[in-house]
Design a protein around this motif. Structure first.
Motif, short mmCIF file in Angstrom:
data_model
loop_
_atom_site.label_atom_id
_atom_site.label_comp_id
_atom_site.label_asym_id
_atom_site.label_seq_id
_atom_site.Cartn_x
_atom_site.Cartn_y
_atom_site.Cartn_z
N UNK A 1 -38.01 37.46 66.13
CA UNK A 1 -39.41 37.85 66.31
C UNK A 1 -39.61 38.44 67.59
N UNK A 2 -40.60 39.60 67.71
CA UNK A 2 -40.87 39.91 68.83
C UNK A 2 -42.23 39.59 69.02
N UNK A 3 -42.69 38.80 69.89
CA UNK A 3 -44.02 38.35 70.16
C UNK A 3 -44.79 39.21 71.10
N UNK A 4 -44.07 39.77 72.27
CA UNK A 4 -45.00 40.74 73.06
C UNK A 4 -43.84 41.66 73.41
N UNK A 5 -44.44 42.68 73.34
CA UNK A 5 -43.54 44.15 73.40
C UNK A 5 -44.23 45.06 74.35
N UNK A 6 -43.74 45.60 75.47
CA UNK A 6 -44.12 46.58 76.41
C UNK A 6 -44.02 47.85 75.75
N UNK A 7 -43.01 48.06 75.04
CA UNK A 7 -42.56 49.29 74.04
C UNK A 7 -42.70 48.72 72.74
N UNK A 8 -43.21 49.20 71.86
CA UNK A 8 -43.53 48.76 70.38
C UNK A 8 -42.38 48.80 69.90
N UNK A 9 -41.64 47.92 68.98
CA UNK A 9 -40.44 47.81 68.31
C UNK A 9 -40.02 49.30 67.51
N UNK A 10 -41.49 49.82 66.98
CA UNK A 10 -41.37 51.09 66.19
C UNK A 10 -41.00 52.02 66.72
N UNK A 11 -40.89 52.10 68.27
CA UNK A 11 -40.93 53.47 69.09
C UNK A 11 -39.72 53.36 69.92
N UNK A 12 -38.51 52.88 69.54
CA UNK A 12 -37.26 53.14 70.32
C UNK A 12 -36.33 53.90 69.83
N UNK A 13 -35.44 54.38 70.57
CA UNK A 13 -34.24 55.25 70.03
C UNK A 13 -33.38 54.44 69.06
N UNK A 14 -33.26 53.18 69.39
CA UNK A 14 -32.38 52.22 68.40
C UNK A 14 -33.18 52.11 67.09
#
Ligand code: SAM
Length: 498
Positions: free
Chosen positions: A85-98
């Motif tokens: 789970x990713x509860x908090x995210x400074x960079x959204x998990x949908x917006x990364x190179x990975x």
């Protein structure tokens, strides 16, 4: 026009639909659990991701690195070793190179349960059927669980959803899969006693008690629910017929409607007495989450309580249902062979051995890439379709060679007037084995490249028309470039532009 529209009565909003479903389900929840469920529904559900072991050698280590780089607060999904789970995210998990590179898939944590239920295979890699696969979230999980060995046949009856499925599998980097588009009800007759594993993630009413922006809940009429449960029953019968004796079916829905969950299992048990074993999941989960004994009107076969009913408060997920079913004896299936269309009629031809050797030589010289070893280890053959060269699973050719398909395997690359251009998804999957032919960009160049810009200046180390493997200063794959006069042309697929 529907009666509702004619009368002008508005459709229930997602919140109203959620409340209606809650009222219907309340009598099924015990007095002790009710406050827990109500409290849980006040909490927002956290996003979750599942790492791709085909591209990430050590998922836990990679998760740590992503969390540090992108300011994520995470916790592990207890029943899925590659899920967090990713509860908090400074960079959204949908917006990364990975994310773009398919190093992880964003998936509701409840949806990570069904594929984890299959018993790990030993010996021969499994032949797996995903009967209702689009858009492919659980297909990627099946591929991870088999290490992309054997074969996953990913089927969905909806032509409009096939493109998304293919894209997800290509981004994941899977080679040993095929995509087909048929009514799942046909597989029992076409391929009786064939598959080691069948996943049926059934079309359902999605009454999961969590209405989100991306998956809003909608109201379901009793008639719609009944017709869904008939479809689910027929699909599960077909899945069971297509399964080898001794094999496993996982049945899953993202609804809490008993008619679509325990009710469907109950019908399977009646249909094939003595052949269906529902495996007790109580010890496989971090806490008990049994199926219902009754829907309030009829009692189910007691065996259905061995399934997993994920009320949202059990593990902090959306509502979900899953069962692991083993086949103890062969069962009758209708007769009728599958349709056939040869690969040649599809415009495909095997690549001559001399061409394979030539490609392997060039890939070795330019990128240090061991093409022939990879083809052997992954059990692949090269086939040509128009200018494209595809790596095609031998497991498909030997078992299903003539079955009309939407795609099989992964494109290795394309013949162009400037020579052979490797495929983005292929290089992304086998990036670590492309040890040379790299162009390293600094931070500013990388940012421009990711915006879709070309790199100015003629690259030194590449002949005209040659492809470069472009990486950033951290050694991450940024896509392929083509050396042309005065610049390195950006060949990243348009779908990744942003
Ligand atoms: C719950 S979704 C599958 C989600 C998918 N397994 C995933 O994890 O991404 C159900 C799918 O069943 C498909 N479907 C509906 N009726 C079907 C049928 N008769 N045969 C095969 N697929 C069907 C729908 O098009 C839909 O894509």
């Amino acid at each position: 026009m529907s009666a509702r529209k004619r009368r002008g009565s508005p459709r229930p909003s997602p919140v109203e639909a959620q409340n209606d479903a809650l009222q219907r389900f309340l009598p099924l929840v015990s007095a002790e659990e009710l406050p827990l469920l109500l409290a849980e529904l006040q909490r927002p559900v956290s996003q979750a991701l599942r790492a791709n072991p085909l591209k990430v050698a050590d998922p836990a280590q990679a998760l740590g690195a992503w969390a540090a780089a992108y300011g994520w607060e995470t916790s592990p999904v207890p029943y899925c070793p590659t899920g967090w789970w990713v509860h908090q995210a400074a960079r959204p998990i949908s917006q990364t190179l990975e994310h773009q590179l398919g190093h992880y898939y964003i998936q509701d944590a409840a949806s990570m349960l069904p594929v984890e239920l299959f018993t790990p295979h030993n010996g021969e890699p499994p032949l797996t059927l995903d009967l209702a696969a689009s858009p492919g979230g659980k297909t990627t999980h099946l591929i991870s669980r088999s290490g992309d060995q054997g074969l996953v046949l990913a089927n969905d009856s909806s032509q409009s959803r096939i493109h998304a499925l293919r894209l997800v599998l290509h981004t994941w980097g899977s080679v040993n899969h095929a995509v087909t588009c048929f009514a799942g009800e046909r597989f029992g007759a076409w391929f009786p006693e064939t598959f080691d594993r069948v996943l049926l993630d059934a079309p359902c009413s999605m009454q999961n008690l969590r209405s989100t922006e991306s998956h809003p809940m909608r109201a379901i009429s009793p008639r719609e629910r009944d017709s869904l449960s008939v479809r689910q029953r027929n699909l599960l019968i077909s899945a069971f017929q297509a399964l080898k004796t001794g094999g496993e079916v996982v049945y899953a829905t993202c609804t809490l409607s008993p008619e679509e969950d325990e009710g469907v299992l109950d019908e399977l048990l009646r249909r094939f007495p003595g052949a269906v074993e529902i495996v007790d999941l109580s010890r496989r989960l971090p806490a008990p989450a049994p199926g219902l004994s009754s829907d309030g009107q009829r009692d189910f076969d007691p065996a259905v309580q061995r399934a997993a009913r994920l009320w949202p408060h059990r593990f902090g997920t959306s509502g979900f249902f899953s069962a692991l079913i083993q086949k103890r004896a062969p069962v009758a299936a209708p007769e009728g062979g599958p349709p056939a269309r040869s690969l040649t009629r599809e415009g495909m031809a095997p690549l001559p051995a001399a061409r394979v050797r030539d490609l392997a030589l060039r890939q070795g010289e330019r990128y240090g890439f061991p093409l022939e070893t990879v083809l052997e280890n992954c059990n692949l053959e090269l086939w040509q379709k128009g200018p494209q060269v595809w790596a095609v699973p031998r497991a498909f050719l030997s078992r299903f060679g003539d079955l009309p398909h939407e795609s099989i395997g992964l494109p290795l690359g394309t013949d162009t007037p400037d020579g052979f251009q490797p495929g983005h998804d292929w290089v992304s999957r086998f990036f670590d084995q492309h040890r040379s032919g790299r162009e390293i960009l600094d931070a500013a160049q990388s940012a421009a490249w990711l915006r879709g810009e070309d790199l100015p200046g003629t690259p030194q180390h590449f002949a005209h028309g040659e492809a470069a493997v472009v990486v950033d200063e951290q050694g991450r794959f940024l896509g392929l470039g083509k050396a042309v006069t005065g610049r390195l042309r950006n060949m990243r697929p348009r779908r990744l532009a942003g």
